[in-house]
Write a protein that holds these residues in place. Structure first.
Motif, mmCIF file in Angstrom:
data_model
loop_
_atom_site.group_PDB
_atom_site.id
_atom_site.type_symbol
_atom_site.label_atom_id
_atom_site.label_comp_id
_atom_site.label_asym_id
_atom_site.label_seq_id
_atom_site.Cartn_x
_atom_site.Cartn_y
_atom_site.Cartn_z
ATOM 1 N N ILE A 16 1.986 11.477 48.430
ATOM 2 C CA ILE A 16 1.670 10.407 47.474
ATOM 3 C C ILE A 16 2.913 9.554 47.229
ATOM 4 O O ILE A 16 2.834 8.333 47.163
ATOM 5 N N SER A 17 4.073 10.185 47.148
ATOM 6 C CA SER A 17 5.327 9.447 46.942
ATOM 7 C C SER A 17 5.618 8.540 48.130
ATOM 8 O O SER A 17 6.029 7.392 47.964
ATOM 9 N N GLY A 18 5.424 9.074 49.325
ATOM 10 C CA GLY A 18 5.654 8.290 50.536
ATOM 11 C C GLY A 18 4.695 7.120 50.646
ATOM 12 O O GLY A 18 5.070 6.026 51.082
ATOM 13 N N TYR A 19 3.432 7.340 50.250
ATOM 14 C CA TYR A 19 2.446 6.261 50.300
ATOM 15 C C TYR A 19 2.823 5.144 49.333
ATOM 16 O O TYR A 19 2.791 3.961 49.689
ATOM 17 N N ILE A 20 3.208 5.502 48.129
ATOM 18 C CA ILE A 20 3.597 4.477 47.152
ATOM 19 C C ILE A 20 4.852 3.745 47.629
ATOM 20 O O ILE A 20 4.967 2.533 47.465
ATOM 21 N N HIS A 107 7.545 9.456 63.414
ATOM 22 C CA HIS A 107 6.607 8.612 62.669
ATOM 23 C C HIS A 107 7.147 8.411 61.262
ATOM 24 O O HIS A 107 7.447 9.360 60.564
ATOM 25 N N SER A 108 7.272 7.171 60.904
ATOM 26 C CA SER A 108 7.916 6.818 59.635
ATOM 27 C C SER A 108 6.989 6.956 58.441
ATOM 28 O O SER A 108 6.521 5.972 57.880
ATOM 29 N N HIS A 109 6.725 8.193 58.058
ATOM 30 C CA HIS A 109 6.057 8.436 56.783
ATOM 31 C C HIS A 109 6.490 9.788 56.245
ATOM 32 O O HIS A 109 6.894 10.667 56.992
ATOM 33 N N HIS A 110 6.451 9.904 54.942
ATOM 34 C CA HIS A 110 6.880 11.121 54.259
ATOM 35 C C HIS A 110 5.686 12.061 54.149
ATOM 36 O O HIS A 110 4.658 11.697 53.606
ATOM 37 N N ARG A 111 5.815 13.272 54.668
ATOM 38 C CA ARG A 111 4.707 14.226 54.708
ATOM 39 C C ARG A 111 4.471 14.922 53.372
ATOM 40 O O ARG A 111 5.408 15.212 52.628
ATOM 41 N N SER A 112 3.227 15.234 53.099
ATOM 42 C CA SER A 112 2.854 15.868 51.829
ATOM 43 C C SER A 112 3.457 17.261 51.671
ATOM 44 O O SER A 112 3.805 17.656 50.564
ATOM 45 N N THR A 113 3.609 17.997 52.749
ATOM 46 C CA THR A 113 4.157 19.356 52.624
ATOM 47 C C THR A 113 5.592 19.339 52.115
ATOM 48 O O THR A 113 6.034 20.316 51.504
ATOM 49 N N TRP A 114 6.304 18.266 52.318
ATOM 50 C CA TRP A 114 7.702 18.196 51.907
ATOM 51 C C TRP A 114 7.867 18.090 50.394
ATOM 52 O O TRP A 114 8.979 18.167 49.885
ATOM 53 N N LEU A 115 6.774 17.908 49.665
ATOM 54 C CA LEU A 115 6.843 17.770 48.211
ATOM 55 C C LEU A 115 6.662 19.076 47.455
ATOM 56 O O LEU A 115 6.643 19.071 46.230
ATOM 57 N N TYR A 116 6.523 20.172 48.153
ATOM 58 C CA TYR A 116 6.243 21.437 47.483
ATOM 59 C C TYR A 116 7.263 22.494 47.871
ATOM 60 O O TYR A 116 7.638 22.635 49.040
ATOM 61 N N LEU A 117 7.693 23.270 46.877
ATOM 62 C CA LEU A 117 8.707 24.296 47.077
ATOM 63 C C LEU A 117 8.390 25.334 48.157
ATOM 64 O O LEU A 117 9.308 25.783 48.822
ATOM 65 N N PRO A 118 7.154 25.743 48.330
ATOM 66 C CA PRO A 118 6.935 26.744 49.383
ATOM 67 C C PRO A 118 7.371 26.258 50.768
ATOM 68 O O PRO A 118 7.597 27.053 51.652
ATOM 69 N N THR A 139 22.738 12.082 48.982
ATOM 70 C CA THR A 139 21.389 12.538 48.672
ATOM 71 C C THR A 139 20.389 11.454 49.046
ATOM 72 O O THR A 139 20.600 10.279 48.746
ATOM 73 N N PHE A 140 19.297 11.844 49.709
ATOM 74 C CA PHE A 140 18.252 10.890 50.055
ATOM 75 C C PHE A 140 17.536 10.441 48.779
ATOM 76 O O PHE A 140 17.343 11.219 47.864
ATOM 77 N N LYS A 141 17.167 9.168 48.744
ATOM 78 C CA LYS A 141 16.518 8.587 47.570
ATOM 79 C C LYS A 141 15.207 7.925 47.967
ATOM 80 O O LYS A 141 15.003 7.573 49.121
ATOM 81 N N TRP A 142 14.337 7.766 46.973
ATOM 82 C CA TRP A 142 13.067 7.075 47.205
ATOM 83 C C TRP A 142 13.329 5.580 47.257
ATOM 84 O O TRP A 142 13.248 4.890 46.259
ATOM 85 N N ASN A 143 13.718 5.075 48.421
ATOM 86 C CA ASN A 143 13.872 3.635 48.598
ATOM 87 C C ASN A 143 13.527 3.286 50.040
ATOM 88 O O ASN A 143 13.217 4.156 50.850
ATOM 89 N N ASN A 144 13.576 1.996 50.343
ATOM 90 C CA ASN A 144 13.107 1.551 51.655
ATOM 91 C C ASN A 144 13.900 2.121 52.823
ATOM 92 O O ASN A 144 13.387 2.202 53.928
ATOM 93 N N SER A 145 15.123 2.572 52.621
ATOM 94 C CA SER A 145 15.897 3.145 53.722
ATOM 95 C C SER A 145 15.349 4.507 54.156
ATOM 96 O O SER A 145 15.586 4.932 55.285
ATOM 97 N N LEU A 146 14.608 5.178 53.274
ATOM 98 C CA LEU A 146 14.056 6.489 53.616
ATOM 99 C C LEU A 146 13.133 6.409 54.832
ATOM 100 O O LEU A 146 13.105 7.316 55.652
ATOM 101 N N SER A 152 21.127 5.668 54.712
ATOM 102 C CA SER A 152 21.477 4.313 54.301
ATOM 103 C C SER A 152 22.955 4.196 53.945
ATOM 104 O O SER A 152 23.503 3.109 53.910
ATOM 105 N N ASN A 153 23.620 5.320 53.711
ATOM 106 C CA ASN A 153 25.025 5.305 53.317
ATOM 107 C C ASN A 153 25.963 5.208 54.523
ATOM 108 O O ASN A 153 26.850 4.365 54.561
ATOM 109 N N CYS A 154 25.770 6.074 55.527
ATOM 110 C CA CYS A 154 26.712 6.123 56.652
ATOM 111 C C CYS A 154 26.109 5.683 57.992
ATOM 112 O O CYS A 154 26.837 5.538 58.972
ATOM 113 N N GLY A 155 24.800 5.504 58.044
ATOM 114 C CA GLY A 155 24.172 5.068 59.283
ATOM 115 C C GLY A 155 23.823 6.185 60.247
ATOM 116 O O GLY A 155 23.306 5.927 61.339
ATOM 117 N N TYR A 156 24.117 7.422 59.887
ATOM 118 C CA TYR A 156 23.756 8.576 60.713
ATOM 119 C C TYR A 156 22.250 8.535 60.930
ATOM 120 O O TYR A 156 21.486 8.436 59.976
#
Length: 170
Positions: A16-20, A107-118, A139-146, A152-156
């Motif tokens: 849901i975070s990735g979709y928004i 594929h440039s989208h954030h997966r739903s499984t990545w949002l849960y601790l398990p 630290t990765f942030k919720w912004n367009n570079s994700l 977005s900091n070092c270009g790695y």
């Protein structure tokens, strides 16, 4: 509330975070928080947890009523997650970004499984999920570079962040 100009449909297994974030980017915003603010959404709306109010807001701005429901943004549309979403699994939702660099490289989208601790590893790529760049420790942030090509900091790049496959814990 009227429809937003650009309304991409959610992708299978997208968080849901990735979709928004994708909606925000498609409409010219760099972060989901600014996008949500412009829409008049309250600042307390958590996009890390799927809830009915958030889904209803997405219906109103995207018109994707037939696609959007609470199950759609749960890992693999899992019925166990749906049944437990108000209790166990919602308490396991995380608010920080974690990701598999191999997946984002493919594929440039954030997966739903990545949002849960398990979920601490990517089952597909046998990679530990990253919360920060292994090169500069940013630290990765919720912004367009994700959803871009890497840090977005070092270009790695995502490709450079991929480590040797490991045995994924059960």
């Amino acid at each position: 509330m009227s429809l937003i100009p650009v309304r991409p449909a959610p992708l299978i297994d997208e968080s849901i975070s990735g979709y928004i974030l994708r909606l925000a980017m498609a409409n010219g915003w760099h972060t989901p928080s600014k996008f949500m603010s412009v829409l008049g959404w309250p600042s307390q709306v958590s996009i890390s947890i799927v809830n009915s109010a958030l889904i209803e807001r997405l219906h109103k701005i995207t018109g994707h009523d037939e696609l959007l429901n609470k199950n759609y943004f749960l890992p693999d549309n899992d019925k166990v997650f749906e049944r437990q979403s108000g209790t166990v699994f919602s308490s396991m939702a995380i608010s920080h970004v974690q990701l598999c660099p191999a997946c984002l490289g493919e594929h440039s989208h954030h997966r739903s499984t990545w949002l849960y601790l398990p979920f601490t590893h990517c089952i597909e790529h046998q990679q530990r999920l990253l919360q920060c760049c292994p090169h500069c420790d940013e630290t990765f942030k919720w912004n367009n570079s994700l959803l871009g090509s890497g840090c977005s900091n070092c270009g790695y790049t995502w490709q450079e962040m991929i480590s040797q496959p490991i045995s994924v814990p059960d």
